[in-house]
Design a protein around this motif. Structure first.
Motif: not given
Length: 460
Positions: A197-199, A308-313, A325-335
């Protein structure tokens, strides 16, 4: 004698070592070396020396983080250089069985299928594909999500075009073989889902951060076919948990085991959706660039805004780390761009859909989306974000009503015209909403929508 070198010279030696692992090995030689090399300045200087732009990273990073950044950047470049070596990327006839692609055969049988003709398909050497992708999955997400333009160009040079072309083909194979039951197709084991999935994620992120000329120079060829979706992608989105075991007998004491089995069965179709979604996005992205080179489009392919590195990323992507396994779903849909939706003000979105097995492309969809409450006759679920919208496309005006699971990212929606409606199945990714439309067992097609501001002004 080396152990008696002054710290300044040890620092200079480490600065010019080819690999991050070499620096680590040197630092473990003795305590003096370890003290001299345990500094963020060393790895930042190594990156600058090799021409990497690291302004996405602030100076407050600890030395172990800078060491990982150095490893991610240098290893990414090394892997693409490895794939660019003569004869590493091979071209096969389009009918090659996937067990050959995935290296389960002898080299002699592999090379028997080499086909340099214009309609051949590229793959990375079948005997090394899996290992190459595993290594790439460890470093490319960090490289991609904290990029600068100059860094991306380092791995999209002409010498890497065949590898990138093959990379796209391998992602298509990954999406297909996860749903296949054919004996000549090697399934991807669930233990590898997070890696691959990363790939898949990294490919579309790389494409969306490459300039149009680079994308066209890689894919503008008669040998590339991105216009014909496979039914396998529909299967990936339409699969449900129907094969889950029945509720356990409370007296059997198997609740825990059955729950674990259910969790695995649930994760597999979700993972297949994400596999397919990234390939759909990459295929449509390439298609839009090819179309744009030949005719004026009402909507150009999107460009991913700088993350933006200051965001959830702020933390690098470390896919595969439980529980998500999906950082864009960290903190709900913040990413994801769904996080920007308001309940009061519509947010402009746009995109395209493609009809299965048709080479043409319908006019774009333009719509406004809002966050919404659940429909009156639907019980609101705590892990679902509801949305609605209105828009128009080549068929006419339509409404969209749907929901996204904030834990899994899966999306279910209805696109309704005045005379008929279509079911949308998909997922949310950092690149917008993507999926398939139609009904289970019907051909349907693909769709992809994203925030309107991501697309530059229309042009040739």
């Amino acid at each position: 004698m080396l152990s008696h070198l002054p710290p300044e010279l040890v620092y200079q030696v480490a600065l010019h070592l080819p690999l991050t692992g070499d620096v680590l090995a040197l630092s473990l030689t003795n305590s003096r070396f370890h003290e001299a090399l345990s500094t963020p300045a060393l790895f930042k200087a190594r990156l600058a020396l090799h021409g990497w732009d690291v302004t996405a990273w602030h100076d407050g990073q600890p030395f172990k983080r800078w060491m990982r950044i150095d490893h991610a950047y240098s290893k990414t470049a090394q892997l693409f250089e490895e794939a660019a070596v003569e004869a590493h990327v091979l071209f096969f006839s389009s009918s090659i069985p996937l067990d050959i692609v995935w290296g389960r055969v002898s080299r002699a049988r592999l090379h028997a299928h080499i086909d340099p003709s214009p309609d051949s398909r590229p793959v990375i050497d079948g005997e090394t594909t899996l290992n190459w992708l595993r290594k790439l999955s460890d470093v490319l997400p960090m490289f991609i999500t904290h990029h600068r333009g100059g860094n991306i160009s380092r791995i999209t040079q002409p010498r890497h075009h065949n590898a990138l072309w093959a990379y796209n083909g391998v992602v298509a194979d990954l999406c297909t073989i996860t749903t296949s039951t054919s004996p000549d197709r090697v399934p991807v084991l669930p233990s590898e889902y997070d890696r691959f999935e990363r790939v898949c994620f990294s490919l579309i992120a790389l494409l969306m951060q490459s300039d149009a000329n680079t994308v066209l120079s890689i894919f503008d060829s008669l040998r590339v076919d991105v216009g014909y979706p496979s039914l396998a992608f529909h299967q990936a989105f339409w699969r449900t948990e129907n094969n889950q075991p029945a509720d356990p007998d409370p007296a059997s004491g198997s609740d825990v085991a059955t729950t674990a089995v259910r969790g695995e069965l649930l994760r597999r179709p979700i993972a297949e959706r994400h596999f397919a979604s990234f390939f759909i996005q990459s295929a449509m992205f390439i298609r839009l660039h090819l179309d744009a080179a030949r005719a004026r489009l009402a909507l150009l392919a999107p460009s991913l805004p700088f993350i933006d590195p200051a965001s959830c990323y702020d933390e690098p992507f470390e896919l595969g780390v439980p529980p998500s396994p999906r950082p864009w779903l960290r903190d709900g849909l913040a990413g994801t761009p769904l996080a920007e939706l308001s309940t009061t003000t519509g947010h402009p979105w746009a995109g395209y859909y493609i009809v299965m097995y048709e080479t043409g492309r319908d006019p774009p969809m333009f719509l406004e989306l809002r966050a919404a409450e659940a429909l009156p006759d639907v019980e609101r679920e705590p892990e679902r974000m509801y949305f609605r919208g209105e828009g128009h496309d080549g068929v006419g005006s339509f409404t969209v009503q749907g929901a996204c699971n904030t834990r899994t990212g899966t999306v279910d929606a209805i696109k309704a015209y005045t005379t008929h409606e279509w079911v949308w199945r998909g997922v949310i990714t950092p690149f917008g909403l993507v999926g398939v439309w139609g009904r289970s067992g019907w051909s349907g097609g693909w769709w992809w929508i994203w925030p309107r501001e991501w697309s530059p002004a229309s042009g040739t």
